[in-house]
Design a protein around this motif. Structure first.
Motif, PDB file in Angstrom:
ATOM      1  N   SER A 157       0.715  -1.471   0.040  1.00 40.31           N
ATOM      2  CA  SER A 157       0.131  -0.299  -0.152  1.00 40.31           C
ATOM      3  C   SER A 157       0.512   0.865  -0.117  1.00 40.31           C
ATOM      4  CB  SER A 157      -1.099   0.169   1.629  1.00 40.31           C
ATOM      5  OG  SER A 157      -0.145   0.460   2.350  1.00 40.31           O
ATOM      6  N   ASN A 158       2.413   0.922   0.378  1.00 42.55           N
ATOM      7  CA  ASN A 158       2.989   2.468   0.253  1.00 42.55           C
ATOM      8  C   ASN A 158       2.730   2.621  -1.390  1.00 42.55           C
ATOM      9  OD1 ASN A 158       5.214   3.881   0.036  1.00 42.55           O
ATOM     10  ND2 ASN A 158       6.328   2.596   1.948  1.00 42.55           N
ATOM     11  N   ILE A 159       2.803   3.993  -0.876  1.00 47.03           N
ATOM     12  CA  ILE A 159       3.142   4.578  -3.024  1.00 47.03           C
ATOM     13  C   ILE A 159       4.404   4.363  -3.324  1.00 47.03           C
ATOM     14  CG2 ILE A 159       3.660   7.061  -2.144  1.00 47.03           C
ATOM     15  CD1 ILE A 159       0.821   5.917  -4.963  1.00 47.03           C
ATOM     16  N   ASN A 160       5.012   4.395  -2.633  1.00 46.54           N
ATOM     17  CA  ASN A 160       6.749   4.413  -2.924  1.00 46.54           C
ATOM     18  C   ASN A 160       6.825   2.763  -3.903  1.00 46.54           C
ATOM     19  OD1 ASN A 160       7.845   7.320  -2.370  1.00 46.54           O
ATOM     20  ND2 ASN A 160       7.427   6.290   0.210  1.00 46.54           N
ATOM     21  N   SER A 161       6.035   1.722  -3.840  1.00 46.24           N
ATOM     22  CA  SER A 161       5.952   0.961  -4.173  1.00 46.24           C
ATOM     23  C   SER A 161       6.089   0.643  -5.383  1.00 46.24           C
ATOM     24  CB  SER A 161       5.598   0.050  -3.470  1.00 46.24           C
ATOM     25  OG  SER A 161       3.974  -0.493  -4.279  1.00 46.24           O
ATOM     26  N   ALA A 162       5.751   1.933  -6.209  1.00 49.16           N
ATOM     27  CA  ALA A 162       5.375   1.652  -7.463  1.00 49.16           C
ATOM     28  C   ALA A 162       6.111   3.103  -8.500  1.00 49.16           C
ATOM     29  CB  ALA A 162       4.524   1.238  -8.451  1.00 49.16           C
ATOM     30  N   LEU A 163       6.548   3.821  -7.877  1.00 46.74           N
ATOM     31  CA  LEU A 163       6.658   5.746  -8.255  1.00 46.74           C
ATOM     32  C   LEU A 163       7.970   5.671  -8.240  1.00 46.74           C
ATOM     33  CD1 LEU A 163       5.429   7.974  -7.589  1.00 46.74           C
ATOM     34  CD2 LEU A 163       6.683   8.535  -5.422  1.00 46.74           C
ATOM     35  N   VAL A 164       8.520   5.655  -9.825  1.00 48.07           N
ATOM     36  CA  VAL A 164       9.817   5.892 -10.358  1.00 48.07           C
ATOM     37  C   VAL A 164      10.102   6.847 -11.063  1.00 48.07           C
ATOM     38  CG1 VAL A 164      11.293   4.798 -12.520  1.00 48.07           C
ATOM     39  CG2 VAL A 164       9.794   3.926 -11.409  1.00 48.07           C
ATOM     40  N   ALA A 165      10.780   7.665 -10.525  1.00 44.29           N
ATOM     41  CA  ALA A 165      11.445   9.398 -11.230  1.00 44.29           C
ATOM     42  C   ALA A 165      12.984   8.717 -11.379  1.00 44.29           C
ATOM     43  CB  ALA A 165      11.207  10.177  -9.724  1.00 44.29           C
ATOM     44  N   CYS A 166      13.138  10.073 -12.769  1.00 43.67           N
ATOM     45  CA  CYS A 166      15.130   9.761 -13.432  1.00 43.67           C
ATOM     46  C   CYS A 166      15.272  11.322 -12.277  1.00 43.67           C
ATOM     47  CB  CYS A 166      14.490  10.637 -15.011  1.00 43.67           C
ATOM     48  SG  CYS A 166      13.827  12.114 -14.959  1.00 43.67           S
ATOM     49  N   SER A 167      16.699  11.145 -12.433  1.00 41.08           N
ATOM     50  CA  SER A 167      17.532  11.950 -12.275  1.00 41.08           C
ATOM     51  C   SER A 167      17.018  13.384 -11.298  1.00 41.08           C
ATOM     52  CB  SER A 167      18.751  12.303 -12.164  1.00 41.08           C
ATOM     53  OG  SER A 167      19.186  12.009 -13.741  1.00 41.08           O
ATOM     54  N   GLY A 168      16.070  13.756 -12.570  1.00 42.94           N
ATOM     55  CA  GLY A 168      15.852  15.135 -11.858  1.00 42.94           C
ATOM     56  C   GLY A 168      16.444  16.553 -12.880  1.00 42.94           C
ATOM     57  N   LYS A 169      16.190  17.592 -12.221  1.00 48.46           N
ATOM     58  CA  LYS A 169      17.349  18.907 -12.987  1.00 48.46           C
ATOM     59  C   LYS A 169      18.329  18.904 -11.588  1.00 48.46           C
ATOM     60  CE  LYS A 169      15.762  22.786 -12.723  1.00 48.46           C
ATOM     61  NZ  LYS A 169      14.650  23.784 -11.895  1.00 48.46           N
ATOM     62  N   LYS A 170      18.437  18.617 -10.689  1.00 53.30           N
ATOM     63  CA  LYS A 170      19.301  17.799  -9.928  1.00 53.30           C
ATOM     64  C   LYS A 170      20.476  17.504 -11.033  1.00 53.30           C
ATOM     65  CE  LYS A 170      21.207  17.639  -5.279  1.00 53.30           C
ATOM     66  NZ  LYS A 170      21.153  15.771  -3.705  1.00 53.30           N
ATOM     67  N   GLY A 171      20.551  16.132 -11.350  1.00 48.93           N
ATOM     68  CA  GLY A 171      20.926  14.432 -12.092  1.00 48.93           C
ATOM     69  C   GLY A 171      21.381  15.635 -13.410  1.00 48.93           C
ATOM     70  N   CYS A 172      19.993  15.601 -14.068  1.00 47.21           N
ATOM     71  CA  CYS A 172      20.493  16.270 -15.648  1.00 47.21           C
ATOM     72  C   CYS A 172      20.655  17.320 -16.491  1.00 47.21           C
ATOM     73  CB  CYS A 172      19.192  15.380 -15.945  1.00 47.21           C
ATOM     74  SG  CYS A 172      19.056  14.466 -17.388  1.00 47.21           S
ATOM     75  N   ALA A 173      21.114  17.422 -16.786  1.00 50.31           N
ATOM     76  CA  ALA A 173      20.429  19.671 -17.756  1.00 50.31           C
ATOM     77  C   ALA A 173      19.482  18.878 -18.960  1.00 50.31           C
ATOM     78  CB  ALA A 173      21.338  19.239 -18.467  1.00 50.31           C
ATOM     79  N   ALA A 174      19.096  17.705 -19.067  1.00 52.95           N
ATOM     80  CA  ALA A 174      18.009  18.081 -20.213  1.00 52.95           C
ATOM     81  C   ALA A 174      16.489  18.127 -19.547  1.00 52.95           C
ATOM     82  CB  ALA A 174      18.221  16.430 -21.112  1.00 52.95           C
ATOM     83  N   SER A 175      16.513  17.506 -17.559  1.00 51.54           N
ATOM     84  CA  SER A 175      15.222  18.006 -17.604  1.00 51.54           C
ATOM     85  C   SER A 175      14.790  19.235 -17.066  1.00 51.54           C
ATOM     86  CB  SER A 175      15.730  17.099 -15.923  1.00 51.54           C
ATOM     87  OG  SER A 175      14.301  16.919 -15.367  1.00 51.54           O
ATOM     88  N   ALA A 176      13.505  18.961 -17.294  1.00 50.28           N
ATOM     89  CA  ALA A 176      12.655  20.318 -17.101  1.00 50.28           C
ATOM     90  C   ALA A 176      11.661  20.475 -16.089  1.00 50.28           C
ATOM     91  CB  ALA A 176      11.304  20.563 -17.750  1.00 50.28           C
ATOM     92  N   THR A 177      11.786  19.268 -14.916  1.00 53.36           N
ATOM     93  CA  THR A 177      11.978  19.638 -13.151  1.00 53.36           C
ATOM     94  C   THR A 177      12.926  18.945 -12.524  1.00 53.36           C
ATOM     95  OG1 THR A 177      10.227  18.073 -13.111  1.00 53.36           O
ATOM     96  CG2 THR A 177       8.904  19.913 -14.429  1.00 53.36           C
ATOM     97  N   ASP A 178      12.677  19.007 -11.321  1.00 53.48           N
ATOM     98  CA  ASP A 178      13.022  18.433 -10.289  1.00 53.48           C
ATOM     99  C   ASP A 178      12.129  17.294  -9.343  1.00 53.48           C
ATOM    100  OD1 ASP A 178      14.382  17.572  -8.414  1.00 53.48           O
ATOM    101  OD2 ASP A 178      14.916  19.454  -7.383  1.00 53.48           O
ATOM    102  N   THR A 179      12.273  16.252 -10.714  1.00 50.96           N
ATOM    103  CA  THR A 179      11.564  15.443 -10.711  1.00 50.96           C
ATOM    104  C   THR A 179      11.817  14.352  -9.249  1.00 50.96           C
ATOM    105  OG1 THR A 179      13.171  13.582 -12.097  1.00 50.96           O
ATOM    106  CG2 THR A 179      11.288  14.315 -13.480  1.00 50.96           C
ATOM    107  N   LYS A 180      12.781  14.258  -8.956  1.00 51.65           N
ATOM    108  CA  LYS A 180      12.513  13.099  -7.670  1.00 51.65           C
ATOM    109  C   LYS A 180      12.030  13.851  -6.602  1.00 51.65           C
ATOM    110  CE  LYS A 180      16.871   9.751  -8.625  1.00 51.65           C
ATOM    111  NZ  LYS A 180      15.602   9.226  -8.742  1.00 51.65           N
ATOM    112  N   VAL A 181      12.552  15.349  -6.259  1.00 54.68           N
ATOM    113  CA  VAL A 181      11.816  16.004  -5.320  1.00 54.68           C
ATOM    114  C   VAL A 181       9.814  16.471  -5.454  1.00 54.68           C
ATOM    115  CG1 VAL A 181      11.339  18.138  -4.563  1.00 54.68           C
ATOM    116  CG2 VAL A 181      13.485  17.209  -4.087  1.00 54.68           C
ATOM    117  N   ASP A 182       9.827  16.235  -6.712  1.00 54.50           N
ATOM    118  CA  ASP A 182       8.135  16.361  -6.546  1.00 54.50           C
ATOM    119  C   ASP A 182       7.807  15.294  -6.509  1.00 54.50           C
ATOM    120  OD1 ASP A 182       8.752  19.106  -7.238  1.00 54.50           O
ATOM    121  OD2 ASP A 182       8.670  17.886  -9.912  1.00 54.50           O
TER     122      ASP A 182
END
Length: 509
Positions: A363-388
Motif C-alpha cells: 500500500s506504500n505509494i513508493n512501491s511503484a513510484l519511479v523518477a528519473c534523476s531530474g534537474k539536479k542530476g540531468c541538464a535535459a530535465s525540466a523539473t526536479d522529478t525526485k523532489v516532486d
C-alpha cells in the motif's frame, strides 16, 4: 600510489594502471553508459554504475558499496531499472586500490573493457520462486563469465541487453531488452523461447517462434551477439542498437546468419508467434512471501524512488547476515529483497526494517513510484522529478490507501529514462506559462505508449503545485468506481474516454 583523478574539466585521468592477479583497471574518458571504470558526468557530479548480474549482492559487497558512497559520493546509492547500483555526486579522487578491492569482491568485471555493457537481467526471485520452471542464476553467471573471457565483446553497444526469465510468478519477460530467453513448457519439455528486439523503439522484444534446449541457450546467445557485431562499426562511439541492425537485415535474415554459426538447428515452436502477452505481476514481490524452500520466506522492501542511504544499506546487510543467508536481491522495479528468512524470524525482520525507515507494504505509494534523476542530476530535465515525486508520496501517504500498486513515473524530459511505457500514470516535466511567468509543471498521461500516442493518452497539463491534489482525485475515483478489487488502474482508465474520467474526477471535488 595509483589513483584516478578528476580534472577541473570533468575528465578522469588514469595516473597509473593498476595490475593485480587477474585485474586490469582501464579508463578511457566519459561514456553515456557508465560503468565502474567508465565515468559519466552529470549535473550533480560524476556518476558511477556498478553492474550486479542478476541483481544479487552479498553483505560484504553491500558494506564496500556503502563505504564508497559515503567517502566519494553523496552518501547514498540508487537502484536502477536494470537492478544495477549507481553512486552519484562523486567529486573527489578515487583511489585505484579501492576499485581493485571492489573487483576482488566480485563487483565490477575483472575485464574492465566489458564493464560498461548493460547488466544481465533476471527475476529477483530466481531460485526461490515456488512457480518458476527453471532457476536462471546459472545462465546469468555463465553469460557474464563468457563476456568477461571474450574481450571482443567490448565492442558491443553499451546498451546491449540480455534477459533470462525462468517462467515464475515474478516475471521480467516484459522488460525492455535486446534479447530475452523465456522459459516455457511444451509437451512437458522445458525450453527457452527466444525473443529479439525488432520494430519500433521502446517495444518489448518480439517472439521469434524459436525454442532452445537449455544447453543450447548460451551458444545461441553467443552467435546472436556475433552476428550483431559483424554488422556494426565496432570503432564508432555511436553504435547501432541490435533493434536497428535486425530492422535493417530483416529478422529472418538475421536469424539465418545466426544459424550458420551453430551446430544445431534453430527449431520453430508450434505455438502461436507474437509479442510477449503474459500478464506480469511486477509488484507481487513486495511484502512477505514463501519461498520454494520449506519454511523460508523472502521480504520485498520498498525503497523510496530506489534510493538507499548508507545507513540503510549497512542495516539491511546486517539483517541479511543475522536472519538470512547474507544476500540481498535488487529488483528491476528499484526495490530490494531479503531472502531465506526462517518463518519464526519474519516479524522481527519486519520490525527492524521499519526501524531503518523502510517498510514492506504494497500500500506504500513508493512501491511503484519511479523518477528519473531530474534537474539536479540531468541538464535535459525540466523539473526536479525526485523532489516532486517524494512530495507527492508524502502528500498521498495520509490521504489515499492503495490495496494494489499504481505505477506513477516522473520523467523530466521526453527521453523518458523513467521508462514511461511501464507506467499507469506518466508525468512528463515541462515549463508551464502563468500570468507571473513560467513555472514548472507536468503533462499527465494515462496508460501505455503506442505508435500513435507515445506517452499514452494526455489527461491534463498541471503545475507542480496542483499535481498532488489531481493525483489524489484520480486515485480515489479509481478506488470507488472500479468494477472490483481485481481491476487494475490501467484497466479502469481504459474503460473511459478522457472527458469521462475528468467528469468523474470533477464530481469527486
Amino acid at each position: 600510489m595509483p589513483t584516478l583523478r578528476l580534472s577541473s574539466t570533468g575528465t578522469y585521468y588514469l595516473l597509473s594502471a593498476l595490475h593485480g592477479e587477474g585485474v586490469l583497471v582501464v579508463l578511457s574518458g566519459f561514456t553515456k553508459c557508465p560503468g565502474l571504470f567508465y565515468a559519466t558526468p552529470a549535473q550533480d557530479g560524476i556518476l558511477s554504475r556498478i553492474r550486479i548480474p542478476g541483481g544479487i549482492l552479498n553483505s560484504k559487497q553491500c558494506r564496500a558499496i556503502a563505504d564508497i558512497a559515503q567517502e566519494y559520493g553523496g552518501g547514498y546509492v540508487d537502484v536502477t531499472n536494470r537492478a544495477n547500483l549507481q553512486i552519484r555526486e562523486i567529486h573527489q579522487r578515487i583511489n585505484a586500490e579501492v576499485l581493485q578491492r571492489l573487483q576482488e569482491l566480485g563487483l565490477g568485471s575483472s575485464n574492465a573493457t566489458v564493464d560498461q555493457i548493460r547488466n544481465i537481467m533476471t527475476s529477483p526471485t530466481a531460485g526461490i520462486d515456488p512457480q518458476e520452471l527453471v532457476d536462471t542464476r546459472p545462465f546469468v553467471q555463465a553469460w557474464d563469465n563468457y563476456i568477461t573471457a571474450n574481450s571482443q565483446l567490448s565492442a558491443l553497444s553499451a546498451k546491449f541487453s540480455v534477459c533470462f526469465d525462468g517462467g515464475g510468478m515474478i516475471s521480467v519477460s516484459d522488460r525492455i531488452n535486446d534479447i530475452v530467453f523465456a522459459a516455457v513448457l511444451v509437451d512437458e519439455n522445458l525450453y527457452f523461447r527466444l525473443y529479439v528486439s525488432v520494430g519500433a523503439k521502446g517495444q518489448p522484444a518480439k517472439d521469434t517462434g524459436i525454442l532452445l534446449s537449455l544447453e543450447n541457450c548460451l551458444p545461441a546467445l553467443a552467435a546472436l551477439a556475433d552476428v550483431y557485431l559483424a554488422h556494426i562499426d565496432t570503432n564508432s562511439k555511436h553504435k547501432l542498437r541490435l533493434r536497428e541492425v535486425v530492422n535493417s537485415l530483416g529478422c529472418e535474415n538475421y536469424l539465418q546468419q545466426v544459424q550458420q554459426r551453430l551446430t544445431f538447428a534453430l527449431s520453430a515452436s508450434p505455438q502461436k508467434k507474437g509479442f510477449i502477452e503474459r500478464k506480469t505481476t511486477n509488484y507481487c514481490h513486495i511484502g512477505v512471501h514463501p519461498q520454494r524452500q520449506p519454511s523460508l520466506f523472502y521480504l520485498g522492501v520498498v525503497l523510496p524512488l530506489g534510493r538507499l542511504e548508507t545507513m540503510q544499506i549497512l542495516g539491511l546487510a546486517e539483517l541479511a547476515e543475522k536472519y538470512g543467508s547474507g544476500t540481498l536481491r535488487l529488483t528491476p522495479w528499484q526495490n530490494v529483497l531479503l531472502t531465506d528468512i526462517p518463518q519464526k524470524w519474519v516479524a522481527d525482520v519486519q520490525r527492524e526494517i521499519s526501524a531503518l525507515g523502510l517498510d514492506c507494504s504494497v500500500s506504500n505509494i513508493n512501491s511503484a513510484l519511479v523518477a528519473c534523476s531530474g534537474k539536479k542530476g540531468c541538464a535535459a530535465s525540466a523539473t526536479d522529478t525526485k523532489v516532486d515525486a517524494l512530495t507527492l508520496a508524502e502528500y498521498l501517504k495520509t490521504r489515499v490507501s492503495l490495496d494494489s500498486p499504481v505505477n506513477l513515473h516522473f520523467s523530466g524530459c521526453a527521453k523518458s529514462c523513467a521508462q514511461h511505457s511501464k507506467s499507469d500514470i506518466t508525468l512528463l516535466g515541462v515549463n508551464v506559462e502563468q500570468d507571473n511567468g513560467m513555472v514548472e509543471g507536468y503533462r499527465v498521461y494515462l496508460g501505455v505508449d503506442d505508435n500513435e500516442q507515445k506517452f499514452g493518452r494526455e489527461y491534463e497539463l498541471v503545475t507542480v503545485a496542483k499535481l498532488p491534489a489531481l493525483i489524489e482525485r484520480m486515485l480515489l475515483v479509481y478506488k470507488t468506481q472500479r468494477l472490483n478489487l481485481e481491476e487494475t488502474f490501467r484497466e479502469f482508465v481504459n474503460r473511459y474516454e478522457i472527458t469521462q474520467l475528468k467528469q468523474l474526477c470533477d464530481r469527486s471535488l
